[in-house]
Design a protein around this motif. Structure first.
Motif, PDB file in Angstrom:
ATOM      1  N   LYS A 151       0.821  -1.214   0.000  1.00  0.00           N
ATOM      2  CA  LYS A 151       0.000   0.000   0.000  1.00  0.00           C
ATOM      3  C   LYS A 151       0.853   1.261   0.000  1.00  0.00           C
ATOM      4  CE  LYS A 151      -3.862   2.093   2.557  1.00  0.00           C
ATOM      5  NZ  LYS A 151      -4.733   1.963   3.763  1.00  0.00           N
ATOM      6  N   SER A 152       2.061   1.163   0.541  1.00  0.00           N
ATOM      7  CA  SER A 152       2.958   2.328   0.578  1.00  0.00           C
ATOM      8  C   SER A 152       3.475   2.713  -0.801  1.00  0.00           C
ATOM      9  CB  SER A 152       4.142   2.037   1.507  1.00  0.00           C
ATOM     10  OG  SER A 152       3.712   1.843   2.835  1.00  0.00           O
ATOM     11  N   ARG A 153       3.449   1.787  -1.752  1.00  0.00           N
ATOM     12  CA  ARG A 153       3.846   2.044  -3.146  1.00  0.00           C
ATOM     13  C   ARG A 153       5.253   2.649  -3.227  1.00  0.00           C
ATOM     14  NH1 ARG A 153      -0.223   1.321  -6.719  1.00  0.00           N
ATOM     15  NH2 ARG A 153      -2.355   1.219  -5.886  1.00  0.00           N
ATOM     16  N   PHE A 154       6.212   1.895  -2.775  1.00  0.00           N
ATOM     17  CA  PHE A 154       7.596   2.360  -2.792  1.00  0.00           C
ATOM     18  C   PHE A 154       8.112   2.444  -4.229  1.00  0.00           C
ATOM     19  CE2 PHE A 154       7.201   0.193   1.373  1.00  0.00           C
ATOM     20  CZ  PHE A 154       7.440   1.288   2.181  1.00  0.00           C
ATOM     21  N   ASP A 155       8.892   3.473  -4.491  1.00  0.00           N
ATOM     22  CA  ASP A 155       9.528   3.647  -5.799  1.00  0.00           C
ATOM     23  C   ASP A 155      10.873   2.924  -5.865  1.00  0.00           C
ATOM     24  OD1 ASP A 155       7.562   5.591  -6.803  1.00  0.00           O
ATOM     25  OD2 ASP A 155       8.390   6.891  -5.246  1.00  0.00           O
ATOM     26  N   LEU A 156      11.525   2.823  -4.715  1.00  0.00           N
ATOM     27  CA  LEU A 156      12.880   2.275  -4.660  1.00  0.00           C
ATOM     28  C   LEU A 156      13.036   1.446  -3.397  1.00  0.00           C
ATOM     29  CD1 LEU A 156      15.967   2.192  -5.400  1.00  0.00           C
ATOM     30  CD2 LEU A 156      16.164   4.391  -4.195  1.00  0.00           C
ATOM     31  N   LEU A 157      13.714   0.330  -3.527  1.00  0.00           N
ATOM     32  CA  LEU A 157      13.951  -0.555  -2.377  1.00  0.00           C
ATOM     33  C   LEU A 157      15.403  -1.007  -2.388  1.00  0.00           C
ATOM     34  CD1 LEU A 157      11.753  -3.483  -1.175  1.00  0.00           C
ATOM     35  CD2 LEU A 157      14.116  -3.941  -1.807  1.00  0.00           C
ATOM     36  N   PHE A 158      16.036  -0.920  -1.224  1.00  0.00           N
ATOM     37  CA  PHE A 158      17.374  -1.481  -1.030  1.00  0.00           C
ATOM     38  C   PHE A 158      17.277  -2.620  -0.019  1.00  0.00           C
ATOM     39  CE2 PHE A 158      18.867   2.810  -2.358  1.00  0.00           C
ATOM     40  CZ  PHE A 158      19.726   2.413  -3.379  1.00  0.00           C
ATOM     41  N   GLU A 159      17.848  -3.761  -0.347  1.00  0.00           N
ATOM     42  CA  GLU A 159      17.956  -4.868   0.606  1.00  0.00           C
ATOM     43  C   GLU A 159      19.435  -5.013   0.936  1.00  0.00           C
ATOM     44  OE1 GLU A 159      18.104  -8.398   2.723  1.00  0.00           O
ATOM     45  OE2 GLU A 159      19.086  -8.273   0.767  1.00  0.00           O
ATOM     46  N   LEU A 160      19.766  -4.915   2.232  1.00  0.00           N
ATOM     47  CA  LEU A 160      21.159  -4.764   2.631  1.00  0.00           C
ATOM     48  C   LEU A 160      21.866  -6.067   2.979  1.00  0.00           C
ATOM     49  CD1 LEU A 160      20.925  -1.540   4.844  1.00  0.00           C
ATOM     50  CD2 LEU A 160      21.295  -1.745   2.380  1.00  0.00           C
ATOM     51  N   ARG A 161      21.151  -7.194   2.928  1.00  0.00           N
ATOM     52  CA  ARG A 161      21.783  -8.450   3.300  1.00  0.00           C
ATOM     53  C   ARG A 161      21.614  -9.476   2.174  1.00  0.00           C
ATOM     54  NH1 ARG A 161      23.328  -9.114   8.332  1.00  0.00           N
ATOM     55  NH2 ARG A 161      22.860 -11.328   8.413  1.00  0.00           N
ATOM     56  N   SER A 162      22.066 -10.682   2.434  1.00  0.00           N
ATOM     57  CA  SER A 162      22.020 -11.711   1.394  1.00  0.00           C
ATOM     58  C   SER A 162      21.000 -12.794   1.685  1.00  0.00           C
ATOM     59  CB  SER A 162      23.407 -12.358   1.242  1.00  0.00           C
ATOM     60  OG  SER A 162      23.796 -12.990   2.462  1.00  0.00           O
ATOM     61  N   ASN A 163      20.160 -12.597   2.707  1.00  0.00           N
ATOM     62  CA  ASN A 163      19.254 -13.686   3.073  1.00  0.00           C
ATOM     63  C   ASN A 163      18.019 -13.735   2.181  1.00  0.00           C
ATOM     64  OD1 ASN A 163      17.273 -11.869   4.200  1.00  0.00           O
ATOM     65  ND2 ASN A 163      18.549 -11.718   6.024  1.00  0.00           N
ATOM     66  N   ASP A 164      17.410 -14.902   2.140  1.00  0.00           N
ATOM     67  CA  ASP A 164      16.250 -15.115   1.282  1.00  0.00           C
ATOM     68  C   ASP A 164      15.023 -14.329   1.744  1.00  0.00           C
ATOM     69  OD1 ASP A 164      17.832 -16.853  -0.130  1.00  0.00           O
ATOM     70  OD2 ASP A 164      16.953 -18.673   0.718  1.00  0.00           O
ATOM     71  N   ARG A 165      14.870 -14.210   3.054  1.00  0.00           N
ATOM     72  CA  ARG A 165      13.656 -13.576   3.572  1.00  0.00           C
ATOM     73  C   ARG A 165      13.567 -12.114   3.150  1.00  0.00           C
ATOM     74  NH1 ARG A 165      11.601 -13.687   9.904  1.00  0.00           N
ATOM     75  NH2 ARG A 165       9.370 -13.505   9.429  1.00  0.00           N
ATOM     76  N   GLY A 166      14.694 -11.403   3.254  1.00  0.00           N
ATOM     77  CA  GLY A 166      14.696 -10.006   2.844  1.00  0.00           C
ATOM     78  C   GLY A 166      14.420  -9.854   1.367  1.00  0.00           C
ATOM     79  N   ALA A 167      14.974 -10.753   0.555  1.00  0.00           N
ATOM     80  CA  ALA A 167      14.735 -10.718  -0.882  1.00  0.00           C
ATOM     81  C   ALA A 167      13.263 -10.961  -1.194  1.00  0.00           C
ATOM     82  CB  ALA A 167      15.616 -11.755  -1.571  1.00  0.00           C
ATOM     83  N   PHE A 168      12.667 -11.944  -0.517  1.00  0.00           N
ATOM     84  CA  PHE A 168      11.269 -12.282  -0.756  1.00  0.00           C
ATOM     85  C   PHE A 168      10.349 -11.146  -0.334  1.00  0.00           C
ATOM     86  CE2 PHE A 168       7.382 -14.860   0.344  1.00  0.00           C
ATOM     87  CZ  PHE A 168       7.066 -15.175  -0.966  1.00  0.00           C
ATOM     88  N   MET A 169      10.624 -10.553   0.847  1.00  0.00           N
ATOM     89  CA  MET A 169       9.801  -9.434   1.303  1.00  0.00           C
ATOM     90  C   MET A 169       9.932  -8.255   0.343  1.00  0.00           C
ATOM     91  SD  MET A 169       8.091 -10.296   3.981  1.00  0.00           S
ATOM     92  CE  MET A 169       7.553  -8.665   4.522  1.00  0.00           C
ATOM     93  N   GLY A 170      11.139  -8.011  -0.145  1.00  0.00           N
ATOM     94  CA  GLY A 170      11.333  -6.928  -1.101  1.00  0.00           C
ATOM     95  C   GLY A 170      10.533  -7.148  -2.376  1.00  0.00           C
ATOM     96  N   TYR A 171      10.533  -8.388  -2.869  1.00  0.00           N
ATOM     97  CA  TYR A 171       9.780  -8.717  -4.083  1.00  0.00           C
ATOM     98  C   TYR A 171       8.282  -8.490  -3.875  1.00  0.00           C
ATOM     99  CZ  TYR A 171       7.751 -11.557  -7.799  1.00  0.00           C
ATOM    100  OH  TYR A 171       7.004 -12.000  -8.861  1.00  0.00           O
ATOM    101  N   LEU A 172       7.784  -8.872  -2.711  1.00  0.00           N
ATOM    102  CA  LEU A 172       6.349  -8.760  -2.448  1.00  0.00           C
ATOM    103  C   LEU A 172       5.873  -7.316  -2.334  1.00  0.00           C
ATOM    104  CD1 LEU A 172       5.798 -11.658   0.129  1.00  0.00           C
ATOM    105  CD2 LEU A 172       5.187 -11.626  -2.297  1.00  0.00           C
ATOM    106  N   THR A 173       6.782  -6.376  -2.073  1.00  0.00           N
ATOM    107  CA  THR A 173       6.362  -4.964  -1.993  1.00  0.00           C
ATOM    108  C   THR A 173       5.913  -4.443  -3.340  1.00  0.00           C
ATOM    109  OG1 THR A 173       8.572  -4.059  -2.459  1.00  0.00           O
ATOM    110  CG2 THR A 173       8.034  -4.543  -0.139  1.00  0.00           C
ATOM    111  N   GLY A 174       6.417  -5.028  -4.428  1.00  0.00           N
ATOM    112  CA  GLY A 174       6.064  -4.555  -5.759  1.00  0.00           C
ATOM    113  C   GLY A 174       6.811  -3.306  -6.187  1.00  0.00           C
ATOM    114  N   ALA A 175       7.829  -2.906  -5.446  1.00  0.00           N
ATOM    115  CA  ALA A 175       8.606  -1.711  -5.823  1.00  0.00           C
ATOM    116  C   ALA A 175       9.211  -1.910  -7.211  1.00  0.00           C
ATOM    117  CB  ALA A 175       9.699  -1.461  -4.793  1.00  0.00           C
ATOM    118  N   PRO A 176       9.118  -0.927  -8.098  1.00  0.00           N
ATOM    119  CA  PRO A 176       9.641  -1.084  -9.459  1.00  0.00           C
ATOM    120  C   PRO A 176      11.161  -1.176  -9.524  1.00  0.00           C
ATOM    121  CG  PRO A 176       8.867   1.150  -9.110  1.00  0.00           C
ATOM    122  CD  PRO A 176       8.431   0.364  -7.927  1.00  0.00           C
ATOM    123  N   ILE A 177      11.863  -0.588  -8.536  1.00  0.00           N
ATOM    124  CA  ILE A 177      13.317  -0.707  -8.464  1.00  0.00           C
ATOM    125  C   ILE A 177      13.654  -1.414  -7.158  1.00  0.00           C
ATOM    126  CG2 ILE A 177      15.536   0.494  -8.436  1.00  0.00           C
ATOM    127  CD1 ILE A 177      14.233   2.812  -9.890  1.00  0.00           C
TER     128      ILE A 177
END
Length: 362
Positions: free
Chosen positions: A93-119
């Motif tokens: 719902k926040s509709r982020f334009d940009l997302l940085f994931e700072l670690r190498s774990n799967d959970r952070g990557a998956f959560m980042g993908y689910l946000t739908g941020a275009p970058i």
């Protein structure tokens, strides 16, 4: 998925999410990155996603507008998934334009993908699950190591955003303490019998990893010396499961000591450390927080490499062994769970380092 050694971000970035699902030290050392990103997009709205409980360290940070936490919900599978889905919906719902994931774990990557941020940006890693890298739109090829080693852990995340054209002048962690946390700390100290005007230092004798710990008998000697040599009381801090150990430790001391182990939230712990004249401890979360609130530190290191994690600058000291095998990065010598490099550090060495730090107050 773009994989390059550098990127240029568009100027019209409005909403930004940074995901940092590491431990307390990781979150603290990421604060320079939060601020550098905010300075790069001063009109943007910066949000941060961390693990449960760690958000309290960031709520007063002026650079951060929203703090989200991944919580460990009680209940069955369906209950947990429902509540996690609510978090995902809130992030989307926040509709982020940009997302940085700072670690190498799967959970952070998956959560980042689910946000739908275009970058969705992160560092490219080879030694991860095959699908982790596929969840990002922009992956930065790890830059080569600098000619001179950079001390401290801030570089771990700064190098990521630097590869996206963001300037990184800030390298020292900083934590702001909210008014509510300050009020709670005053009440906690009063309840513990620590009066205004009484001078004290903090120590954290324990780590969740026993191979990082110093001997209890040495802590007893150090606490007693603080009282006899410096007329300073000692406040012992730590986790809830360390409270009983801390109580037994204090019972062996002749100096003035108080037990706050397990008695604070992370935000309140930051407030306690901010009032301490000096913090002395082993390699754990507390030295990172202490340094980030402006308190001097003395940190005792053994098998782990202080150059990667210890607070940097002339307000901080490291006490380590001169054994040739240290740092070895092992969990104790020969599988014992104990580290000879720590056992060989004497009380005199730590006392001398602490005295040097206290002298800077004069």
């Amino acid at each position: 998925m773009n994989i390059k050694d550098h990127f240029q971000l568009p100027a019209n970035i409005g909403k930004i999410l940074i995901i940092q699902l590491g431990d307390v030290g990781d979150v603290v050392w990421s604060t320079p990155t939060f601020h550098c990103v905010k300075k790069a997009f001063p009109e943007g709205r910066l949000s941060v996603l961390v693990r449960e409980g760690m958000g309290s360290l960031l709520v007063a940070d002026p650079a951060i507008e929203d703090v989200f936490e991944i919580k460990n919900h009680p209940g069955g599978f369906l209950t947990k998934e429902l509540k996690h889905t609510r978090l995902v919906m809130e992030l989307r719902k926040s509709r982020f334009d940009l997302l940085f994931e700072l670690r190498s774990n799967d959970r952070g990557a998956f959560m980042g993908y689910l946000t739908g941020a275009p970058i969705r940006a992160s560092l490219y890693h080879e030694d991860v699950s095959w699908w982790r890298n596929l969840l990002f739109t922009h992956l930065l090829i790890p830059p080569p190591p600098p000619e001179q080693r950079i001390y401290g852990a801030a570089e771990q995340s700064l190098r990521i955003v630097r590869g996206f054209g963001i300037e990184t002048p800030e390298t020292e962690p900083k934590i702001w303490i909210s008014d509510q946390a300050k009020k709670s700390v005053r009440e906690i100290l009063a309840k513990a019998g620590i009066s205004d005007g009484f001078s004290w230092v903090t120590i954290n004798p324990y780590s969740r990893w026993s191979y990082k710990e110093w001997g209890d008998e040495k802590w007893v000697s150090l606490i007693d010396r603080f009282w006899t040599d410096f007329k300073l009381g000692v406040v012992v801090i730590g986790a809830k499961n360390e409270r009983e150990r801390a109580e037994k430790l204090i019972g062996l001391c002749s100096g003035r000591a108080f037990n706050l182990a397990g008695g604070t939230t992370l935000a309140e712990l930051a407030g306690v450390l901010g009032l301490s004249r000096l913090h002395i401890g082993v390699d754990s979360a507390a030295p990172h927080i202490a340094a980030a609130v402006g308190t001097r530190t003395v940190t005792i290191y053994g098998p782990t490499d202080w150059r990667d994690w210890a607070p940097v600058g002339d307000r901080h000291r490291v006490v380590a062994t001169d054994m040739a095998c240290s740092p070895c990065h092992r969990m104790g010598c020969d599988g014992s769970g104990k580290s000879l490099c720590l056992e060989n550090i004497g009380v005199d060495s730590v006392t001398e380092a602490a005295a040097g730090m206290l002298a800077k107050d004069v």
